[in-house]
Design a protein around this motif. Structure first.
Motif, mmCIF file in Angstrom:
data_model
loop_
_atom_site.group_PDB
_atom_site.id
_atom_site.type_symbol
_atom_site.label_atom_id
_atom_site.label_comp_id
_atom_site.label_asym_id
_atom_site.label_seq_id
_atom_site.Cartn_x
_atom_site.Cartn_y
_atom_site.Cartn_z
ATOM 1 N N HIS A 290 12.474 10.386 9.909
ATOM 2 C CA HIS A 290 11.695 10.606 11.121
ATOM 3 C C HIS A 290 10.353 11.266 10.711
ATOM 4 C CE1 HIS A 290 15.087 9.483 13.771
ATOM 5 N NE2 HIS A 290 15.700 10.713 13.694
ATOM 6 N N GLN A 291 10.445 12.059 9.869
ATOM 7 C CA GLN A 291 9.210 12.880 9.416
ATOM 8 C C GLN A 291 8.124 11.627 8.868
ATOM 9 O OE1 GLN A 291 10.489 15.669 6.427
ATOM 10 N NE2 GLN A 291 11.809 16.588 8.031
ATOM 11 N N LEU A 292 8.469 10.734 8.104
ATOM 12 C CA LEU A 292 7.763 9.871 7.531
ATOM 13 C C LEU A 292 7.113 8.896 8.497
ATOM 14 C CD1 LEU A 292 9.588 8.730 4.270
ATOM 15 C CD2 LEU A 292 7.664 10.259 4.494
ATOM 16 N N LEU A 293 8.055 8.604 9.632
ATOM 17 C CA LEU A 293 7.436 7.704 10.866
ATOM 18 C C LEU A 293 6.398 8.486 11.441
ATOM 19 C CD1 LEU A 293 10.837 6.292 11.950
ATOM 20 C CD2 LEU A 293 8.944 4.995 10.971
ATOM 21 N N VAL B 55 20.166 12.871 -5.210
ATOM 22 C CA VAL B 55 18.697 13.030 -4.699
ATOM 23 C C VAL B 55 18.625 11.921 -3.602
ATOM 24 C CG1 VAL B 55 16.065 12.562 -5.537
ATOM 25 C CG2 VAL B 55 17.846 13.576 -7.348
ATOM 26 N N PRO B 56 18.329 12.255 -2.480
ATOM 27 C CA PRO B 56 18.531 11.630 -1.515
ATOM 28 C C PRO B 56 16.725 10.856 -1.349
ATOM 29 C CG PRO B 56 19.015 13.532 -0.749
ATOM 30 C CD PRO B 56 18.734 13.723 -1.948
ATOM 31 N N VAL B 57 16.834 9.730 -0.865
ATOM 32 C CA VAL B 57 15.176 9.164 -0.928
ATOM 33 C C VAL B 57 15.312 8.184 0.244
ATOM 34 C CG1 VAL B 57 15.939 7.150 -2.380
ATOM 35 C CG2 VAL B 57 13.630 7.661 -2.047
ATOM 36 N N ALA B 58 14.232 8.526 1.102
ATOM 37 C CA ALA B 58 13.746 7.787 2.337
ATOM 38 C C ALA B 58 12.718 6.817 2.261
ATOM 39 C CB ALA B 58 13.587 8.917 3.495
ATOM 40 N N ILE B 59 13.033 5.540 2.660
ATOM 41 C CA ILE B 59 12.088 4.630 2.490
ATOM 42 C C ILE B 59 11.620 3.878 3.923
ATOM 43 C CG2 ILE B 59 11.729 2.332 1.641
ATOM 44 C CD1 ILE B 59 14.044 2.791 -0.517
ATOM 45 N N TRP C 225 4.200 1.179 3.395
ATOM 46 C CA TRP C 225 5.501 1.960 2.846
ATOM 47 C C TRP C 225 5.119 3.283 2.608
ATOM 48 C CZ3 TRP C 225 9.473 -0.931 -0.162
ATOM 49 C CH2 TRP C 225 10.114 -2.317 0.649
ATOM 50 N N LEU C 226 6.124 4.005 2.812
ATOM 51 C CA LEU C 226 6.131 5.427 2.404
ATOM 52 C C LEU C 226 7.564 5.934 1.776
ATOM 53 C CD1 LEU C 226 4.645 7.157 5.696
ATOM 54 C CD2 LEU C 226 3.386 6.464 3.576
ATOM 55 N N ILE C 227 7.583 6.426 0.637
ATOM 56 C CA ILE C 227 8.693 6.731 0.027
ATOM 57 C C ILE C 227 8.793 8.139 -0.172
ATOM 58 C CG2 ILE C 227 10.074 6.253 -2.146
ATOM 59 C CD1 ILE C 227 9.101 3.500 -1.991
ATOM 60 N N GLU C 228 9.689 8.819 -0.001
ATOM 61 C CA GLU C 228 9.734 10.412 -0.116
ATOM 62 C C GLU C 228 11.123 10.554 -0.949
ATOM 63 O OE1 GLU C 228 9.172 14.827 1.532
ATOM 64 O OE2 GLU C 228 8.590 12.915 2.816
ATOM 65 N N PHE C 229 11.292 11.029 -2.213
ATOM 66 C CA PHE C 229 12.167 11.780 -2.649
ATOM 67 C C PHE C 229 12.617 13.169 -2.364
ATOM 68 C CE2 PHE C 229 10.452 8.516 -5.708
ATOM 69 C CZ PHE C 229 11.523 7.609 -5.963
ATOM 70 N N CYS C 230 13.568 13.260 -1.740
ATOM 71 C CA CYS C 230 14.071 14.758 -1.329
ATOM 72 C C CYS C 230 14.552 15.728 -2.307
ATOM 73 C CB CYS C 230 15.155 14.543 -0.115
ATOM 74 S SG CYS C 230 14.706 13.505 1.355
ATOM 75 N N PRO C 231 14.642 17.103 -1.993
ATOM 76 C CA PRO C 231 15.388 17.924 -3.014
ATOM 77 C C PRO C 231 16.625 17.533 -3.285
ATOM 78 C CG PRO C 231 14.132 19.014 -1.337
ATOM 79 C CD PRO C 231 14.026 17.730 -0.962
ATOM 80 N N PRO C 232 16.949 17.668 -4.784
ATOM 81 C CA PRO C 232 18.331 17.366 -5.278
ATOM 82 C C PRO C 232 19.268 18.199 -4.564
ATOM 83 C CG PRO C 232 17.183 18.513 -6.950
ATOM 84 C CD PRO C 232 16.144 18.302 -5.743
ATOM 85 N N ILE C 233 20.593 17.469 -4.356
ATOM 86 C CA ILE C 233 21.865 18.486 -4.022
ATOM 87 C C ILE C 233 22.600 18.628 -5.238
ATOM 88 C CG2 ILE C 233 23.628 18.170 -2.643
ATOM 89 C CD1 ILE C 233 21.984 16.478 -0.549
ATOM 90 N N ARG D 148 0.696 -0.956 0.144
ATOM 91 C CA ARG D 148 -0.053 -0.081 -0.009
ATOM 92 C C ARG D 148 1.076 1.098 -0.025
ATOM 93 N NH1 ARG D 148 -0.874 -3.249 3.568
ATOM 94 N NH2 ARG D 148 -0.143 -2.103 5.411
ATOM 95 N N THR D 149 2.076 1.199 -0.790
ATOM 96 C CA THR D 149 2.948 2.327 -0.716
ATOM 97 C C THR D 149 2.471 3.775 -1.264
ATOM 98 O OG1 THR D 149 4.543 0.656 -1.399
ATOM 99 C CG2 THR D 149 5.171 2.864 -1.637
ATOM 100 N N GLU D 150 2.946 4.847 -0.601
ATOM 101 C CA GLU D 150 2.428 6.067 -0.840
ATOM 102 C C GLU D 150 3.912 6.706 -1.327
ATOM 103 O OE1 GLU D 150 0.114 8.250 1.817
ATOM 104 O OE2 GLU D 150 -0.818 6.518 2.400
ATOM 105 N N VAL D 151 3.804 7.645 -2.206
ATOM 106 C CA VAL D 151 4.916 8.057 -2.851
ATOM 107 C C VAL D 151 5.106 9.660 -2.735
ATOM 108 C CG1 VAL D 151 6.765 8.163 -4.577
ATOM 109 C CG2 VAL D 151 5.445 6.278 -4.298
ATOM 110 N N PHE D 152 5.821 10.447 -2.346
ATOM 111 C CA PHE D 152 6.060 11.895 -2.378
ATOM 112 C C PHE D 152 7.285 12.444 -3.211
ATOM 113 C CE2 PHE D 152 4.324 9.840 1.682
ATOM 114 C CZ PHE D 152 3.153 10.260 1.560
ATOM 115 N N GLY D 153 7.366 13.606 -3.505
ATOM 116 C CA GLY D 153 8.393 14.340 -4.140
ATOM 117 C C GLY D 153 9.009 13.765 -5.088
ATOM 118 N N VAL D 154 8.078 13.160 -6.205
ATOM 119 C CA VAL D 154 8.589 12.656 -7.552
ATOM 120 C C VAL D 154 9.115 13.707 -8.442
ATOM 121 C CG1 VAL D 154 7.958 11.474 -9.487
ATOM 122 C CG2 VAL D 154 7.149 10.705 -7.227
#
Length: 321
Positions: free
Chosen positions: A309-312, A220-224, A270-278, A93-99
Motif C-alpha cells: 500500500h505504501q509503495l503504491l 525478510v519480507p519484501v514487497a514488489i 517497479w518499486l521493490i522494498e526489503f522490510c526489517p527482518p523478523i 526503471r526499478t527503484e529499490v529500498f531497504g537493502v
C-alpha cells in the motif's frame, strides 16, 4: 563489478610499463614521462572478445563448477544477470529500498508477494538483490513442482540457483548460510486476475516459516510493485488450462492476440522494498507448533501487504518515469 552492476575502465600504461630513464645521446634531452593513455574503444572490445572466448572454452571443456543443487554461478553472472539487469534498469526503471535489511553474512529467508501471470518478479528480485547487496550475494529461489517438470525450464532454473520448494531443500540451503527466496502465494498469486492486483492471496500452510524456525533464520519480507502490470491477466480460460494441465491459461491485452509478441512485458514502473527482518532464533523450539507458525506467517503477510500500500502511494502512475 560494482554494486550497481557497472564497471569503470581504469587508465592503462602503454605496453603495460612506464618509459625508462632518458638515454644519454647526442639528441635533445628526454622530456617528462608520457601521461597515462586511456584505453581506446578497440582495446575494450578486444578484452570483451577475449573474455567471451575464454568463457566459451571453459563451458565446452567443462571447466566450471556447480554445487549439489546444480547452481552455476559463472553462467548466472555472465549470461542471465546481464539480461535481467538491462530489463530491470532500463525497461522497468526499478527503484529499490531497504537493502540494508538483508543479512550481510549468514542465512536469510526472503519472502515476497507473487504476481504478474509470468513469474518474472522472482527473476528480477534475484538480480536486484545480487547487484544491490554490498557483497553481491545470490538469492536461491524455491520454485513449484511444475517448474521442475518442464525440461528446458527446469535446467535453467537449476543453473540459476533454484530448487524445489520443499522444507528439506530450504533447510539445507539455510543451514549452509544461503539467502533463500520464497513466494508463499505460489500460482494463486501469479495467476490472479488484474482486478485483484496487489491483494495478497493465502500463504498456504506456512512451510516457509517452519524452515526458518528450524534453522533460526531471520525472515525478510519484501514487497514488489510493478509486476502486476507487466502481463495484466484479464481472464483465465480454465477449460483450456485443464486440457493443457496448466494452473491457468491467461488472456492479457497482448496475449494471445499478438502471438509471440504477447510475451513482451509492458514497461511498468517497479518499486521493490526489503522490510526489517523478523528474528526467529528465539522460536526454534516452536517449529512444530501450528499456532506459532500461523501467527508468524500472518505477520509476514501483513507486513508485505502494508508495504505494498505504501509503495503504491509512491507510484501513482503504473507506467510513469
Amino acid at each position: 563489478m560494482t554494486g550497481d552492476g557497472g564497471e569503470l575502465d581504469q587508465p592503462a600504461r602503454r605496453n603495460g610499463h612506464r618509459p625508462g630513464p632518458p638515454r644519454s645521446s647526442g639528441g635533445p634531452p628526454a622530456g617528462p614521462p608520457d601521461p597515462a593513455v586511456a584505453d581506446r574503444p578497440g582495446d575494450v572490445w578486444d578484452r570483451r572478445v577475449a573474455a567471451g572466448l575464454a568463457f566459451l572454452r571453459r563451458r565446452l571443456s567443462g571447466q566450471y563448477e556447480v554445487d549439489e543443487f546444480g547452481f552455476d554461478p559463472e553462467l548466472t553472472d555472465q549470461v542471465f544477470h546481464p539480461v535481467l539487469r538491462r530489463l530491470y534498469r532500463d525497461w522497468f526503471r526499478t527503484e529499490v529500498f531497504g537493502v540494508h535489511h538483508l543479512p550481510v553474512d549468514g542465512a536469510g529467508l526472503v519472502v515476497g508477494n507473487h504476481s504478474g501471470t509470468v513469474a518474472m518478479d522472482a527473476l528480477v528480485l534475484a538480480a536486484v538483490l545480487h547487484d544491490r547487496h554490498p557483497r553481491q550475494r545470490y538469492l536461491r529461489l524455491l520454485g513449484a513442482d511444475l517448474v521442475f517438470r518442464m525440461p528446458v525450464v527446469s535446467e535453467l532454473v537449476r543453473k540459476t540457483g533454484g530448487t524445489v520448494a520443499c522444507n528439506s531443500d530450504a533447510e539445507r540451503l539455510l543451514g549452509r548460510g544461503e539467502l533463500v527466496g520464497v513466494f508463499p502465494e505460489g500460482f494463486k498469486g501469479v495467476g490472479k486476475l488484474y482486478a485483484d492486483r496487489y491483494k495478497l492471496q493465502r500463504f498456504g500452510r506456512g512451510g516457509f516459516v517452519s524452515a526458518a524456525l528450524r534453522t533460526g533464520t531471520p525472515i525478510v519480507p519484501v514487497a514488489i510493485v510493478g509486476a502486476e502490470e507487466t502481463y495484466p491477466m484479464l481472464a483465465d480460460l480454465k477449460p483450456l488450462a485443464r486440457l493443457l494441465k496448466l494452473p491457468y491459461f491467461p488472456v492479457t491485452p497482448t496475449f494471445p492476440w499478438l502471438g509471440p509478441l504477447g510475451a513482451v512485458p509492458l514497461p511498468s514502473k517497479w518499486l521493490i522494498e526489503f522490510c526489517p527482518p523478523i528474528p526467529t532464533a528465539h522460536l526454534v523450539d516452536s517449529a512444530d507448533d501450528p499456532l506459532v507458525v500461523f501467527n508468524l506467517a500472518d505477520q509476514v503477510r501483513e507486513t508485505i501487504q502494508q508495504t505494498l500500500h505504501q509503495l503504491l502511494e509512491k507510484r501513482p502512475d503504473p507506467f510513469g518515469p
